[in-house]
Design a protein around this motif. Structure first.
Motif, PDB file in Angstrom:
ATOM      1  N   GLY A 187      -7.160  26.434  62.406  1.00  0.00           N
ATOM      2  CA  GLY A 187      -7.243  27.121  61.113  1.00  0.00           C
ATOM      3  C   GLY A 187      -8.676  27.226  60.624  1.00  0.00           C
ATOM      4  O   GLY A 187      -9.108  28.282  60.136  1.00  0.00           O
ATOM      5  N   ILE A 188      -9.422  26.152  60.799  1.00  0.00           N
ATOM      6  CA  ILE A 188     -10.836  26.152  60.381  1.00  0.00           C
ATOM      7  C   ILE A 188     -11.660  27.036  61.311  1.00  0.00           C
ATOM      8  O   ILE A 188     -12.416  27.900  60.853  1.00  0.00           O
ATOM      9  CB  ILE A 188     -11.389  24.711  60.359  1.00  0.00           C
ATOM     10  N   ALA A 189     -11.510  26.830  62.622  1.00  0.00           N
ATOM     11  CA  ALA A 189     -12.331  27.570  63.595  1.00  0.00           C
ATOM     12  C   ALA A 189     -12.107  29.075  63.504  1.00  0.00           C
ATOM     13  O   ALA A 189     -13.057  29.856  63.579  1.00  0.00           O
ATOM     14  CB  ALA A 189     -12.030  27.080  65.009  1.00  0.00           C
ATOM     15  N   ALA A 190     -10.867  29.483  63.335  1.00  0.00           N
ATOM     16  CA  ALA A 190     -10.563  30.917  63.285  1.00  0.00           C
ATOM     17  C   ALA A 190     -11.107  31.579  62.030  1.00  0.00           C
ATOM     18  O   ALA A 190     -11.234  32.801  61.978  1.00  0.00           O
ATOM     19  CB  ALA A 190      -9.053  31.133  63.369  1.00  0.00           C
ATOM     20  N   ASN A 191     -11.446  30.780  61.028  1.00  0.00           N
ATOM     21  CA  ASN A 191     -11.852  31.359  59.755  1.00  0.00           C
ATOM     22  C   ASN A 191     -13.293  31.073  59.349  1.00  0.00           C
ATOM     23  O   ASN A 191     -13.709  31.477  58.257  1.00  0.00           O
ATOM     24  CB  ASN A 191     -10.896  30.888  58.654  1.00  0.00           C
ATOM     25  N   LEU A 192     -14.068  30.419  60.184  1.00  0.00           N
ATOM     26  CA  LEU A 192     -15.465  30.189  59.816  1.00  0.00           C
ATOM     27  C   LEU A 192     -16.233  31.501  59.679  1.00  0.00           C
ATOM     28  O   LEU A 192     -17.102  31.622  58.816  1.00  0.00           O
ATOM     29  CB  LEU A 192     -16.144  29.264  60.820  1.00  0.00           C
ATOM     30  N   ASP A 193     -15.881  32.488  60.501  1.00  0.00           N
ATOM     31  CA  ASP A 193     -16.520  33.792  60.337  1.00  0.00           C
ATOM     32  C   ASP A 193     -16.149  34.419  58.994  1.00  0.00           C
ATOM     33  O   ASP A 193     -16.936  35.144  58.400  1.00  0.00           O
ATOM     34  CB  ASP A 193     -16.149  34.742  61.478  1.00  0.00           C
ATOM     35  N   ASN A 194     -14.923  34.130  58.523  1.00  0.00           N
ATOM     36  CA  ASN A 194     -14.521  34.634  57.204  1.00  0.00           C
ATOM     37  C   ASN A 194     -15.421  34.063  56.114  1.00  0.00           C
ATOM     38  O   ASN A 194     -15.710  34.741  55.124  1.00  0.00           O
ATOM     39  CB  ASN A 194     -13.071  34.276  56.909  1.00  0.00           C
ATOM     40  N   LEU A 195     -15.852  32.820  56.297  1.00  0.00           N
ATOM     41  CA  LEU A 195     -16.793  32.230  55.340  1.00  0.00           C
ATOM     42  C   LEU A 195     -18.080  33.048  55.327  1.00  0.00           C
ATOM     43  O   LEU A 195     -18.594  33.392  54.258  1.00  0.00           O
ATOM     44  CB  LEU A 195     -17.092  30.776  55.706  1.00  0.00           C
ATOM     45  N   GLY A 196     -18.573  33.378  56.523  1.00  0.00           N
ATOM     46  CA  GLY A 196     -19.784  34.191  56.612  1.00  0.00           C
ATOM     47  C   GLY A 196     -19.612  35.553  55.975  1.00  0.00           C
ATOM     48  O   GLY A 196     -20.507  36.058  55.283  1.00  0.00           O
ATOM     49  N   ILE A 197     -18.441  36.161  56.167  1.00  0.00           N
ATOM     50  CA  ILE A 197     -18.176  37.471  55.568  1.00  0.00           C
ATOM     51  C   ILE A 197     -18.101  37.332  54.050  1.00  0.00           C
ATOM     52  O   ILE A 197     -18.654  38.147  53.312  1.00  0.00           O
ATOM     53  CB  ILE A 197     -16.862  38.073  56.118  1.00  0.00           C
ATOM     54  N   GLY A 198     -17.419  36.300  53.580  1.00  0.00           N
ATOM     55  CA  GLY A 198     -17.358  36.055  52.137  1.00  0.00           C
ATOM     56  C   GLY A 198     -18.741  35.860  51.551  1.00  0.00           C
ATOM     57  O   GLY A 198     -19.055  36.363  50.463  1.00  0.00           O
ATOM     58  N   LEU A 199     -19.594  35.133  52.269  1.00  0.00           N
ATOM     59  CA  LEU A 199     -20.976  34.933  51.820  1.00  0.00           C
ATOM     60  C   LEU A 199     -21.713  36.263  51.725  1.00  0.00           C
ATOM     61  O   LEU A 199     -22.421  36.531  50.746  1.00  0.00           O
ATOM     62  CB  LEU A 199     -21.719  34.018  52.788  1.00  0.00           C
ATOM     63  N   ALA A 200     -21.529  37.111  52.743  1.00  0.00           N
ATOM     64  CA  ALA A 200     -22.205  38.412  52.749  1.00  0.00           C
ATOM     65  C   ALA A 200     -21.768  39.252  51.558  1.00  0.00           C
ATOM     66  O   ALA A 200     -22.595  39.896  50.895  1.00  0.00           O
ATOM     67  CB  ALA A 200     -21.920  39.147  54.056  1.00  0.00           C
ATOM     68  N   TYR A 201     -20.476  39.223  51.256  1.00  0.00           N
ATOM     69  CA  TYR A 201     -19.990  39.971  50.095  1.00  0.00           C
ATOM     70  C   TYR A 201     -20.526  39.367  48.800  1.00  0.00           C
ATOM     71  O   TYR A 201     -20.885  40.094  47.876  1.00  0.00           O
ATOM     72  CB  TYR A 201     -18.461  40.000  50.084  1.00  0.00           C
ATOM     73  N   GLY A 202     -20.564  38.034  48.737  1.00  0.00           N
ATOM     74  CA  GLY A 202     -21.097  37.379  47.546  1.00  0.00           C
ATOM     75  C   GLY A 202     -22.554  37.725  47.293  1.00  0.00           C
ATOM     76  O   GLY A 202     -22.962  37.984  46.167  1.00  0.00           O
ATOM     77  N   VAL A 203     -23.346  37.747  48.365  1.00  0.00           N
ATOM     78  CA  VAL A 203     -24.763  38.082  48.250  1.00  0.00           C
ATOM     79  C   VAL A 203     -24.933  39.515  47.734  1.00  0.00           C
ATOM     80  O   VAL A 203     -25.799  39.795  46.913  1.00  0.00           O
ATOM     81  CB  VAL A 203     -25.474  37.912  49.617  1.00  0.00           C
ATOM     82  N   LYS A 204     -24.083  40.420  48.218  1.00  0.00           N
ATOM     83  CA  LYS A 204     -24.175  41.829  47.814  1.00  0.00           C
ATOM     84  C   LYS A 204     -23.469  42.097  46.488  1.00  0.00           C
ATOM     85  O   LYS A 204     -23.374  43.222  46.044  1.00  0.00           O
ATOM     86  CB  LYS A 204     -23.564  42.729  48.894  1.00  0.00           C
ATOM     87  N   ARG A 205     -22.924  41.032  45.899  1.00  0.00           N
ATOM     88  CA  ARG A 205     -22.212  41.128  44.627  1.00  0.00           C
ATOM     89  C   ARG A 205     -20.963  42.015  44.708  1.00  0.00           C
ATOM     90  O   ARG A 205     -20.570  42.656  43.738  1.00  0.00           O
ATOM     91  CB  ARG A 205     -23.128  41.633  43.517  1.00  0.00           C
ATOM     92  N   VAL A 206     -20.362  42.057  45.900  1.00  0.00           N
ATOM     93  CA  VAL A 206     -19.096  42.768  46.084  1.00  0.00           C
ATOM     94  C   VAL A 206     -17.996  41.738  45.859  1.00  0.00           C
ATOM     95  O   VAL A 206     -17.938  40.720  46.539  1.00  0.00           O
ATOM     96  CB  VAL A 206     -18.988  43.377  47.501  1.00  0.00           C
ATOM     97  N   LYS A 207     -17.126  41.988  44.896  1.00  0.00           N
ATOM     98  CA  LYS A 207     -16.086  41.026  44.538  1.00  0.00           C
ATOM     99  C   LYS A 207     -14.846  41.205  45.412  1.00  0.00           C
ATOM    100  O   LYS A 207     -14.472  42.318  45.762  1.00  0.00           O
ATOM    101  CB  LYS A 207     -15.704  41.200  43.077  1.00  0.00           C
TER     102      LYS A 207
END
Length: 189
Positions: free
Chosen positions: A10-30
């Motif tokens: 569950g963690i391994a399959a979703n670590l990239d999702n963390l990176g994607i969430g970070l990218a959206y957060g940086v760009k201020r995309v909610k």
């Protein structure tokens, strides 16, 4: 032993999702809660199909061989993750606005379906390998969905702060090593 594997996949399959969430957060995309839930559900659906397919493999070969093949597949996916360090998600991380079709800086329900389907690609091969081990389909699906929701939420919330952390910088490598560790644990278990 299987509970550890379920949590780690569950963690391994979703670590990239963390990176994607970070990218959206940086760009201020909610990413609203409903859209995040859609992304998690897409991951759960793909995982269910993959784990079921992996479980079907056991019907045609011995459980021992299926377990060994599943473990080796997890290790191979982990190695590939480490070596390639490039998934389609990397393009999403560099240009998160690609999925914000209406350019309103909010990922809508419809946009979340497409994004969720692409992000769920990580769950496909791992799900097949887990299914070949005979590990619980329902708990694997719940683990993937839960960690998908958590990682996207954390990533999009903390954006700028987490991109500079160890996890933000090395999410693909951490994911690869976790998959290898799960494969080794299953071979030994």
């Amino acid at each position: 032993m299987h509970w550890i594997s379920i949590i780690l996949i569950g963690i391994a399959a979703n670590l990239d999702n963390l990176g994607i969430g970070l990218a959206y957060g940086v760009k201020r995309v909610k990413i609203p809660v409903l859209s995040n839930a859609v992304i998690a559900i897409m991951s759960m659906i793909v995982t269910f199909v993959a784990v079921t397919a992996g479980g079907t493999i056991v019907e045609y070969i011995s459980p021992h061989i299926a377990n060994l093949l599943g473990s080796l597949l997890l290790c191979t996916i982990g190695l590939w993750t480490l070596v390639s360090n490039r998934f389609s998600q990397q393009g999403i991380a560099e240009q998160p606005e690609l999925f914000d079709e209406d350019k309103n800086y909010i990922i809508s329900f419809r946009e979340a379906i497409t994004l969720g389907f692409i992000l769920s690609a990580n769950c496909l091969a791992g799900g097949i390998a887990i299914g070949a081990h005979g590990i619980s389909v329902i708990w694997t699906v719940i683990s993937i969905g839960t960690f998908s929701f958590i990682t996207v939420a954390i990533g999009s919330h903390f954006g700028n702060l987490l991109t500079k952390t160890f996890i933000g910088k090395y999410s693909a490598a951490i994911s690869g090593w976790l998959l290898i560790m799960i494969g080794v644990l299953e071979i030994l278990g």
